[in-house]
Design a protein around this motif. Structure first.
Motif, PDB file in Angstrom:
ATOM      1  N   ARG A 210       0.917  -1.297   0.031  1.00 49.02           N
ATOM      2  CA  ARG A 210       0.090   0.038  -0.114  1.00 49.02           C
ATOM      3  C   ARG A 210       0.889   1.431   0.009  1.00 49.02           C
ATOM      4  O   ARG A 210       0.809   1.991   0.953  1.00 49.02           O
ATOM      5  CB  ARG A 210      -0.877   0.047   1.154  1.00 49.02           C
ATOM      6  N   TYR A 211       1.625   1.535  -1.115  1.00 48.73           N
ATOM      7  CA  TYR A 211       2.585   2.521  -1.121  1.00 48.73           C
ATOM      8  C   TYR A 211       2.018   3.959  -1.296  1.00 48.73           C
ATOM      9  O   TYR A 211       2.408   4.755  -0.748  1.00 48.73           O
ATOM     10  CB  TYR A 211       3.467   2.335  -2.221  1.00 48.73           C
ATOM     11  N   GLN A 212       0.819   4.134  -2.041  1.00 51.81           N
ATOM     12  CA  GLN A 212      -0.098   5.152  -1.921  1.00 51.81           C
ATOM     13  C   GLN A 212      -0.597   5.843  -0.422  1.00 51.81           C
ATOM     14  O   GLN A 212      -0.250   6.946  -0.285  1.00 51.81           O
ATOM     15  CB  GLN A 212      -1.281   5.159  -2.694  1.00 51.81           C
TER      16      GLN A 212
ATOM     17  N   LEU B 268       2.851   6.974   1.040  1.00 45.40           N
ATOM     18  CA  LEU B 268       3.109   8.499   0.465  1.00 45.40           C
ATOM     19  C   LEU B 268       2.388   9.523   1.126  1.00 45.40           C
ATOM     20  O   LEU B 268       2.904  10.744   1.372  1.00 45.40           O
ATOM     21  CB  LEU B 268       3.058   8.551  -0.949  1.00 45.40           C
TER      22      LEU B 268
ATOM     23  N   ALA C 166       8.623   3.819  -0.253  1.00 47.42           N
ATOM     24  CA  ALA C 166       7.134   4.091  -0.901  1.00 47.42           C
ATOM     25  C   ALA C 166       7.533   4.184  -2.363  1.00 47.42           C
ATOM     26  O   ALA C 166       6.491   3.581  -3.265  1.00 47.42           O
ATOM     27  CB  ALA C 166       6.384   4.895  -0.298  1.00 47.42           C
ATOM     28  N   HIS C 167       8.363   5.121  -2.490  1.00 51.94           N
ATOM     29  CA  HIS C 167       8.692   5.689  -4.095  1.00 51.94           C
ATOM     30  C   HIS C 167       9.471   4.289  -4.908  1.00 51.94           C
ATOM     31  O   HIS C 167       9.004   4.152  -5.882  1.00 51.94           O
ATOM     32  CB  HIS C 167       9.643   6.825  -4.007  1.00 51.94           C
TER      33      HIS C 167
ATOM     34  N   GLN D 144       6.810   1.773  -5.629  1.00 55.90           N
ATOM     35  CA  GLN D 144       5.798   2.295  -6.800  1.00 55.90           C
ATOM     36  C   GLN D 144       6.318   2.249  -7.979  1.00 55.90           C
ATOM     37  O   GLN D 144       6.036   1.942  -8.976  1.00 55.90           O
ATOM     38  CB  GLN D 144       5.491   3.869  -6.427  1.00 55.90           C
TER      39      GLN D 144
ATOM     40  N   GLN E  22       6.436  -1.398  -9.130  1.00 56.64           N
ATOM     41  CA  GLN E  22       5.207  -1.654  -9.459  1.00 56.64           C
ATOM     42  C   GLN E  22       4.537  -1.107 -10.595  1.00 56.64           C
ATOM     43  O   GLN E  22       4.108  -2.002 -11.529  1.00 56.64           O
ATOM     44  CB  GLN E  22       4.312  -1.874  -8.210  1.00 56.64           C
ATOM     45  N   GLU E  23       5.024  -0.082 -10.869  1.00 61.83           N
ATOM     46  CA  GLU E  23       4.285   0.712 -12.028  1.00 61.83           C
ATOM     47  C   GLU E  23       5.313   0.632 -13.201  1.00 61.83           C
ATOM     48  O   GLU E  23       4.979   0.964 -14.301  1.00 61.83           O
ATOM     49  CB  GLU E  23       3.962   2.240 -11.633  1.00 61.83           C
TER      50      GLU E  23
ATOM     51  N   THR F 122       7.667   2.400 -14.063  1.00 58.25           N
ATOM     52  CA  THR F 122       8.450   3.540 -14.422  1.00 58.25           C
ATOM     53  C   THR F 122       9.768   3.734 -14.635  1.00 58.25           C
ATOM     54  O   THR F 122      10.295   4.203 -15.556  1.00 58.25           O
ATOM     55  CB  THR F 122       7.730   4.809 -13.668  1.00 58.25           C
TER      56      THR F 122
END
Length: 941
Positions: free
Chosen positions: A779-781, A784, A813-814, A817, A820-821, A823
């Protein structure tokens, strides 16, 4: 016009050859062109060593009569030749070796590059029988050339691998080939000029040679008090290296912390770090935190094989007892730690104190104590100090005084005051019933000085210095000297005029009982720790009232001198010292209440939370224990005893000393329960849960956590009830009981919302623990959002640990993210994790630092920076192992599995996984069960 002196150096067994040579030189002497000197010109009863030394100092040319007896003579080879070679190098003196009898002269490194007369290894005795005069004429002609045309008519080279180095005359046809390629860049101009004398240090020179060649030695620290020749040794070894073009070093960089300008306070290494970063090619030496600068400098140094020389580091080391020798500057400390971990070259340090930062690296660093010297070095030290006697007598004196450099320096000064300066007078110095390990031999000479001084101002000043565990500042000395005089301490000093005071300082400096005046702090008095200890013990035992009153004066002075509420650790220093002196004065409770609690702790753990100075807190509290950290002194109230026990335990835990921390916290818990002080009992039970959790005892951690919740509920204090529920939640989380853990976190946060509606989220360590659980759920959001908000709350308060932990949550968290995304953008993760690691260092939280290092190691591994990932991981594992933090140790082994897999080494990955799995099972660290299973599956495919 002064005539050049020709000095003849020879063994008395070759006196026949010296007498054959003299008439040929006499031609020049008769024409008033030279003065000839040999040791038969010494008058009976003269101080023969001084006469020889004076002649060597004046010589323009030296002729050495080489034979087996000459080369076997300690005095010729160990006293005369090193000094003469120095004269060659520094003053242009010409040295002519004359081989009078066959011998193994080629085994002597200092002779190899010098053109011998006669040539081709011939000797006068064996190859020129009946033709000796022809060889002596060659010597006379060579001397005539030198005095007639002072510029040398040949090629000047440097002797390679010599006992001492020089520039010596070599005929062009005899010039040696150039050694290996010289360094690409070199800067050694800051090293201090040193004297010519270096005797009996062959072992240390060989040690440095070996260290340079070894791949396993990264740092060598040469440790000794002043007057032992640390800098001279460094310069001599550098000359050996220079003669071989530095033996493959691509860069040579030297810095002396004594060269930063007279009177400048060397409180940081900022100038060195800035200059070094610039020299090694850093694009922006001003960028980054101190730790980042130290890391970058280490990385730059390691790019090529580099010789780094750091002379006189002691101004940047702590003199406080609890952290003696620790490097105070964070950039320099980081540089040394990084070089200790990995260094293809070598860093050589000279200092008065062992470098505490190198202790965790016994396999890659060496700290050589130069206080213990050889008998021949002791002889030379006594000789150059003017002590008279035969070589054997001086060496025996060196042995009689333990071959201890301080003892021999003091002995030389003591004997200088006796007419004739004869070493035989040393036998009159009484023995002491003291162990050698406690400084027996230096103390013998100190006691002899004290007997000579009687009850005068000399002993009083030394006793004054015995009140300090640090260099004594001028204003502190002034407080002791002030009226009225203290009986037994300042009766003779107090009436002294300023001129009398300066004469007293000069007298004790001449006696070497106090150090020479410091260029950086000229009004501060330095003395060897053994000197302070000896005279301090004497004062305490023989004049206990003076001992207490001296400390009382310093206590009152330091209280008044400090700011009422200091804001920095530097401003706080006088108050730490005040507490220590107050305790020695017998004012324990007052020092705790009025200084530590009111002005330092301020009811909010100010020093710990806002300055991160855990070690300094321990130092201040040490005088309140007997012994540390188990039993508070009897002069304290019972509640105060529990308080200091808990604070000591907390600081020990923060410093990573978990085994030491448990006992005082448990004692504090027991005291609070006995006094029915439920709030403090709850706080201490919570601390014990955190400590036992980090050490890997999850069963005990859960028991203490539940006890802390019960005690907090009994206290009725809502904040402690809320905090202790998060303590329980964290223990449940690490045990793998996630639903229970999340329920406890939510219960605690509801209590937070109800009582502090303006802060509806858990923050500080409580918030970090909850974020840790949320990240485990992906639950990184949420993290953040949470950590971003709580960071805004804690930053204005300057709570160092809380700020660092929020950056750690945001960085993790970043990172999650980005992964998982998909980027591939790790910019934010890197920024936050770097701030987290720096912040944890600044906060002084060794028990939390591995968290940050592990997270950054993961980031660097994911980004492909495997070497830097390994460096973070190595540091984390070192801290965890050293501190008994088994939970972090298991985490390190898990991350090593991933790192080894990234490097393609499955075998090492399996070994690391086996270690991690065993530890996790033993501890009940079931939070990691899923990770272990996933890694096992990866290794099977």
């Amino acid at each position: 016009m002064i005539k050049p002196t020709v000095f003849i150096s020879y063994s008395h067994k070759d006196e026949h050859w010296k007498d054959r040579l003299r008439p040929h030189l006499g031609v020049l002497e008769q024409q008033d062109r030279i003065t000839i000197w040999d040791d038969r010109q010494i008058d009976a009863g003269a101080t023969w060593y001084d006469e020889i030394r004076k002649a060597m100092e004046q010589a323009a040319v030296t002729v050495c009569l080489i034979s087996a007896d000459y080369l076997a003579s300690d005095f010729c080879v160990k006293e005369e030749i090193p000094y003469l070679l120095e004269r060659c190098k520094n003053d242009g003196m010409t040295l002519i070796p004359l081989l009078v009898r066959p011998c193994l002269w080629r085994a002597c490194s200092w002779l190899k590059p010098i053109q011998m007369i006669p040539r081709d290894g011939q000797s006068i005795a064996e190859d020129f029988q009946g033709r000796e005069d022809g060889v002596f004429v060659q010597v006379a002609e060579r001397i005539f050339e030198v005095i007639d045309e002072p510029a040398p008519m040949g090629i000047v080279i440097r002797a390679a691998k010599a006992v001492a180095f020089s520039e010596v005359f070599v005929e062009p046809t005899e010039a040696l080939a150039e050694p290996s390629m010289p360094p690409e860049r070199m800067d050694i101009g800051r090293l201090p000029m040193t004297g010519a004398e270096l005797f009996g240090r062959q072992r240390e020179l060989e040690l440095l040679d070996e260290a340079w060649q070894s791949e396993n030695t990264h740092i060598v620290s040469l440790v000794a008090w002043g007057g032992v020749g640390k800098s001279t040794l460094l310069n001599k070894w550098l000359e050996r290296m220079e003669a071989d073009n530095y033996r493959g070093a691509r860069r040579v960089y030297a810095w002396s912390f004594y060269s930063q300008g007279s009177g400048e306070r060397v409180a940081s290494a900022d100038l060195f770090i800035s200059e070094a970063l610039t020299w090694f090619g850093d694009p922006d030496p001003t960028a980054g935190s101190p730790w980042d600068k130290g890391q970058r400098l280490a990385d730059l140094i390691r790019q090529e094989k580099t010789l780094l020389l750091l002379d006189g580091m002691e101004p940047l080391q702590s003199h406080l007892q609890y952290e003696r020798g620790k490097v105070k500057d964070p950039a320099l400390a980081m540089l040394l730690a990084e070089l200790a971990r990995h260094n293809p070259g070598l860093c050589v340090i000279t200092t008065r104190e062992k470098v505490a930062d190198l202790t965790p690296f016994p396999e890659t660093t060496r700290q050589e104590d130069l206080e213990q010297i050889s008998a021949e070095a002791g002889r030379a030290l006594l000789r150059v100090s003017g002590v008279q006697g035969a070589d054997a007598e001086l060496e025996q004196a060196a042995r009689d005084f333990g071959q201890h450099a301080l003892a021999l320096n003091l002995l030389a000064a003591y004997l200088r005051e006796i007419p004739g300066h004869f070493v035989a007078n040393a036998s009159g110095i009484p023995d002491l019933d003291v162990l050698e390990t406690e400084g027996k031999h230096p103390r013998r000479v100190m006691a002899a000085f004290a007997a000579r001084f009687g009850g005068g101002p000399e002993v009083e000043l030394l006793r004054m210095l015995g009140l300090f565990d640090r260099p004594a500042k001028a204003e502190e000395i002034a407080a002791l000297r002030a009226a009225p005089p203290i009986p037994g301490l300042t009766e003779h000093i107090q009436p002294l005029s300023e001129a009398g005071w300066l004469r007293l300082l000069d007298k004790l400096r001449q006696a070497r009982l106090i150090a020479p005046q410091s260029r950086h702090l000229p009004d501060t008095l330095y003395a060897h720790p053994l000197v302070r200890e000896h005279f301090g013990q004497q004062l305490q035992q023989e004049h206990p009232e003076a001992w207490r009153e001296g400390h009382n004066r310093l206590y009152e002075h330091l209280k008044a001198a400090a700011k009422e509420y200091p804001d920095t650790i530097e401003e706080m220093a006088p108050l730490y010292a005040a507490v220590a002196h107050g305790c020695q004065a017998g004012r324990h409770q007052e020092a705790l209440d009025e200084v530590f609690c009111r002005r330092m702790d301020r009811g909010e753990a100010f020093v710990a939370r806002k300055l991160g100075a855990m070690g300094a807190v321990l130092a201040a509290l040490s005088g309140l224990f007997d012994p540390p950290w188990r039993q508070p002194v009897e002069g304290l109230r019972e509640a105060s005893k529990g308080f200091v026990l808990n604070v000591a335990g907390f600081c020990l835990q923060a410093l990573g000393r978990l085994a030491e921390a448990a006992q005082p916290i448990q004692a504090a818990l027991g005291a609070a329960i006995a006094q029915e002080d439920w709030e403090n009992a709850a706080r201490r039970a919570s601390n014990l849960s955190e400590l036992t959790l980090t050490s890997g005892d999850l069963v005990q951690a859960l028991e203490f956590a539940r006890q802390s919740v019960d005690l907090a509920d009994r206290s009725g204090v809502w904040e402690q009830r809320m905090i202790n529920r998060t303590t329980l939640a964290d223990a449940l989380h690490q045990a793998g009981r996630l639903p229970e853990a999340e329920a406890a976190f939510r219960e605690a946060e509801e209590m937070q919302k109800e009582k502090q509606s303006q802060y509806p989220l858990l923050y500080s360590l409580r918030g970090f623990r909850y974020c840790d659980l949320l990240l485990g759920q992906g639950r990184y959001q949420d993290v953040l959002s949470r950590a971003g908000q709580t960071l805004k709350w804690v930053t204005p308060q300057n709570w160092l640990l809380d700020i660092a932990l929020d950056h750690l949550s945001l960085g993790r968290a970043h990172l999650l993210q980005a992964r998982q995304e998909g980027t591939g953008d790790f910019t934010q993760a890197a920024a936050h994790l770097n701030q987290a690691v720096d912040g944890l260092r600044q906060a002084g939280q060794q028990d939390e630092l591995p968290r940050g290092l592990l997270a950054r190691a993961e980031l660097r591994r994911v980004m492909g920076s495997l070497d830097r990932a390994r460096a973070d991981l190595e540091e984390a594992l070192s801290i965890a192992t050293r501190g008994g933090m088994r939970l972090y140790e298991a985490d390190c082994h898990l991350e090593y599995v991933r790192l080894h897999l990234a490097c393609g080494d499955k075998e090492k990955a399996r070994q690391s996984l086996a270690k991690a799995k065993q530890m996790i099972e033993d501890m009940g660290y079931h939070r990691r069960d899923g990770e272990v299973a996933a890694l096992e599956e990866m290794l099977q495919t």
